[in-house]
Design a protein around this motif. Structure first.
Motif, PDB file in Angstrom:
ATOM      1  N   VAL A  86     -21.094  36.104  -5.300  1.00  0.00           N
ATOM      2  CA  VAL A  86     -21.384  35.591  -6.645  1.00  0.00           C
ATOM      3  C   VAL A  86     -21.270  34.067  -6.651  1.00  0.00           C
ATOM      4  N   ALA A  87     -20.261  33.524  -5.984  1.00  0.00           N
ATOM      5  CA  ALA A  87     -20.091  32.067  -5.934  1.00  0.00           C
ATOM      6  C   ALA A  87     -21.271  31.398  -5.241  1.00  0.00           C
ATOM      7  N   SER A  88     -21.860  32.090  -4.270  1.00  0.00           N
ATOM      8  CA  SER A  88     -23.013  31.505  -3.575  1.00  0.00           C
ATOM      9  C   SER A  88     -24.296  31.621  -4.400  1.00  0.00           C
ATOM     10  N   LEU A  89     -24.325  32.544  -5.353  1.00  0.00           N
ATOM     11  CA  LEU A  89     -25.530  32.759  -6.154  1.00  0.00           C
ATOM     12  C   LEU A  89     -25.573  31.926  -7.433  1.00  0.00           C
ATOM     13  N   THR A  90     -24.430  31.441  -7.902  1.00  0.00           N
ATOM     14  CA  THR A  90     -24.404  30.704  -9.170  1.00  0.00           C
ATOM     15  C   THR A  90     -23.592  29.425  -9.025  1.00  0.00           C
ATOM     16  N   SER A  91     -23.982  28.432  -9.798  1.00  0.00           N
ATOM     17  CA  SER A  91     -23.228  27.175  -9.794  1.00  0.00           C
ATOM     18  C   SER A  91     -22.087  27.220 -10.814  1.00  0.00           C
ATOM     19  N   ALA A  92     -22.007  28.267 -11.600  1.00  0.00           N
ATOM     20  CA  ALA A  92     -20.959  28.386 -12.620  1.00  0.00           C
ATOM     21  C   ALA A  92     -19.606  28.747 -12.011  1.00  0.00           C
ATOM     22  N   LEU A  93     -19.601  29.280 -10.786  1.00  0.00           N
ATOM     23  CA  LEU A  93     -18.365  29.679 -10.113  1.00  0.00           C
ATOM     24  C   LEU A  93     -18.248  28.915  -8.802  1.00  0.00           C
ATOM     25  N   LYS A  94     -17.127  28.231  -8.624  1.00  0.00           N
ATOM     26  CA  LYS A  94     -16.842  27.502  -7.382  1.00  0.00           C
ATOM     27  C   LYS A  94     -15.614  28.131  -6.739  1.00  0.00           C
ATOM     28  N   VAL A  95     -15.775  28.572  -5.502  1.00  0.00           N
ATOM     29  CA  VAL A  95     -14.666  29.142  -4.743  1.00  0.00           C
ATOM     30  C   VAL A  95     -14.554  28.351  -3.445  1.00  0.00           C
ATOM     31  N   LYS A  96     -13.425  27.675  -3.282  1.00  0.00           N
ATOM     32  CA  LYS A  96     -13.233  26.780  -2.139  1.00  0.00           C
ATOM     33  C   LYS A  96     -12.474  27.498  -1.029  1.00  0.00           C
ATOM     34  N   GLY A  97     -13.121  28.468  -0.417  1.00  0.00           N
ATOM     35  CA  GLY A  97     -12.514  29.148   0.716  1.00  0.00           C
ATOM     36  C   GLY A  97     -12.239  30.618   0.468  1.00  0.00           C
ATOM     37  N   LEU A  98     -11.791  31.269   1.522  1.00  0.00           N
ATOM     38  CA  LEU A  98     -11.519  32.703   1.463  1.00  0.00           C
ATOM     39  C   LEU A  98     -10.176  32.993   0.784  1.00  0.00           C
ATOM     40  N   PHE A  99      -9.173  32.131   1.007  1.00  0.00           N
ATOM     41  CA  PHE A  99      -7.864  32.367   0.394  1.00  0.00           C
ATOM     42  C   PHE A  99      -7.920  32.310  -1.134  1.00  0.00           C
ATOM     43  N   PRO A 100      -8.592  31.310  -1.745  1.00  0.00           N
ATOM     44  CA  PRO A 100      -8.705  31.345  -3.202  1.00  0.00           C
ATOM     45  C   PRO A 100      -9.439  32.585  -3.716  1.00  0.00           C
ATOM     46  N   ALA A 101     -10.443  33.055  -2.972  1.00  0.00           N
ATOM     47  CA  ALA A 101     -11.152  34.268  -3.384  1.00  0.00           C
ATOM     48  C   ALA A 101     -10.218  35.476  -3.325  1.00  0.00           C
ATOM     49  N   ALA A 102      -9.400  35.560  -2.285  1.00  0.00           N
ATOM     50  CA  ALA A 102      -8.460  36.673  -2.159  1.00  0.00           C
ATOM     51  C   ALA A 102      -7.384  36.619  -3.235  1.00  0.00           C
ATOM     52  N   LEU A 103      -6.857  35.422  -3.487  1.00  0.00           N
ATOM     53  CA  LEU A 103      -5.836  35.282  -4.524  1.00  0.00           C
ATOM     54  C   LEU A 103      -6.426  35.565  -5.905  1.00  0.00           C
ATOM     55  N   ALA A 104      -7.661  35.135  -6.131  1.00  0.00           N
ATOM     56  CA  ALA A 104      -8.332  35.422  -7.403  1.00  0.00           C
ATOM     57  C   ALA A 104      -8.537  36.926  -7.571  1.00  0.00           C
ATOM     58  N   ALA A 105      -8.865  37.630  -6.494  1.00  0.00           N
ATOM     59  CA  ALA A 105      -9.043  39.079  -6.570  1.00  0.00           C
ATOM     60  C   ALA A 105      -7.737  39.761  -6.990  1.00  0.00           C
ATOM     61  N   VAL A 106      -6.615  39.273  -6.480  1.00  0.00           N
ATOM     62  CA  VAL A 106      -5.315  39.840  -6.857  1.00  0.00           C
ATOM     63  C   VAL A 106      -5.026  39.561  -8.329  1.00  0.00           C
ATOM     64  N   VAL A 107      -5.223  38.311  -8.749  1.00  0.00           N
ATOM     65  CA  VAL A 107      -4.972  37.948 -10.152  1.00  0.00           C
ATOM     66  C   VAL A 107      -5.882  38.741 -11.079  1.00  0.00           C
ATOM     67  N   MET A 108      -7.161  38.832 -10.728  1.00  0.00           N
ATOM     68  CA  MET A 108      -8.105  39.579 -11.560  1.00  0.00           C
ATOM     69  C   MET A 108      -7.697  41.041 -11.675  1.00  0.00           C
ATOM     70  N   SER A 109      -7.261  41.612 -10.588  1.00  0.00           N
ATOM     71  CA  SER A 109      -6.845  43.006 -10.597  1.00  0.00           C
ATOM     72  C   SER A 109      -5.643  43.212 -11.517  1.00  0.00           C
ATOM     73  N   LEU A 110      -4.662  42.316 -11.424  1.00  0.00           N
ATOM     74  CA  LEU A 110      -3.467  42.441 -12.262  1.00  0.00           C
ATOM     75  C   LEU A 110      -3.790  42.233 -13.739  1.00  0.00           C
ATOM     76  N   VAL A 111      -4.601  41.226 -14.039  1.00  0.00           N
ATOM     77  CA  VAL A 111      -4.958  40.950 -15.434  1.00  0.00           C
ATOM     78  C   VAL A 111      -5.774  42.099 -16.012  1.00  0.00           C
ATOM     79  N   ALA A 112      -6.764  42.582 -15.256  1.00  0.00           N
ATOM     80  CA  ALA A 112      -7.595  43.686 -15.745  1.00  0.00           C
ATOM     81  C   ALA A 112      -6.763  44.946 -15.954  1.00  0.00           C
ATOM     82  N   ALA A 113      -5.846  45.229 -15.036  1.00  0.00           N
ATOM     83  CA  ALA A 113      -4.993  46.413 -15.188  1.00  0.00           C
ATOM     84  C   ALA A 113      -4.111  46.292 -16.429  1.00  0.00           C
ATOM     85  N   ALA A 114      -3.543  45.102 -16.650  1.00  0.00           N
ATOM     86  CA  ALA A 114      -2.688  44.895 -17.825  1.00  0.00           C
ATOM     87  C   ALA A 114      -3.496  45.021 -19.116  1.00  0.00           C
TER      88      ALA A 114
END
Length: 122
Positions: A86-114
């Motif tokens: 998604v980050a490669s397809l749109t300019s609205a999302l910037k992800v600077k590396g694999l670690f931020p993407a992984a950490l974002a996935a964890v945060v998103m999972s926790l927020v969505a579950a809550a």
């Protein structure tokens, strides 16, 4: 049918809030603004539906089936890969590396579950 549309709208809002929360918390994971967050969430959902199963299948093949024993790990890897796509397809999302993407996935999972838990209590 109306219930399905309401459920879809709620899921879209939950995913948007999860993306915006991840952008607020995770360094290197940025969304342009809240309006862009809605479109990033929609693009994420579409890519996840269209390619998520293929990525999960390829991950299972690459690990010689061991991934079938760890479905949570597979879902996590698929989420990280879809975020990067998604980050490669749109300019609205910037992800600077694999670690931020992984950490974002964890945060998103926790927020969505809550949020989903909180909405289920209503």
């Amino acid at each position: 049918m109306f219930g399905d549309l309401v459920h879809l709208a709620i899921a879209w809002v939950v995913l948007t809030v999860a993306f915006l929360a991840a952008a607020a918390i995770v360094p290197g994971f940025e969304i342009k603004d809240a309006k862009s967050g809605f479109w990033v969430a929609a693009l994420f959902a579409v890519i996840n539906v269209l390619l998520g199963w293929l990525i999960a299948f390829l991950f299972g093949v690459a690990t010689l089936g061991i991934a079938c024993l760890l479905p949570g790990l597979v879902r996590f890897v698929v989420t990280v890969v879809v975020i990067k796509i998604v980050a490669s397809l749109t300019s609205a999302l910037k992800v600077k590396g694999l670690f931020p993407a992984a950490l974002a996935a964890v945060v998103m999972s926790l927020v969505a579950a809550a949020l989903e838990y909180g909405l289920a209590q209503l």
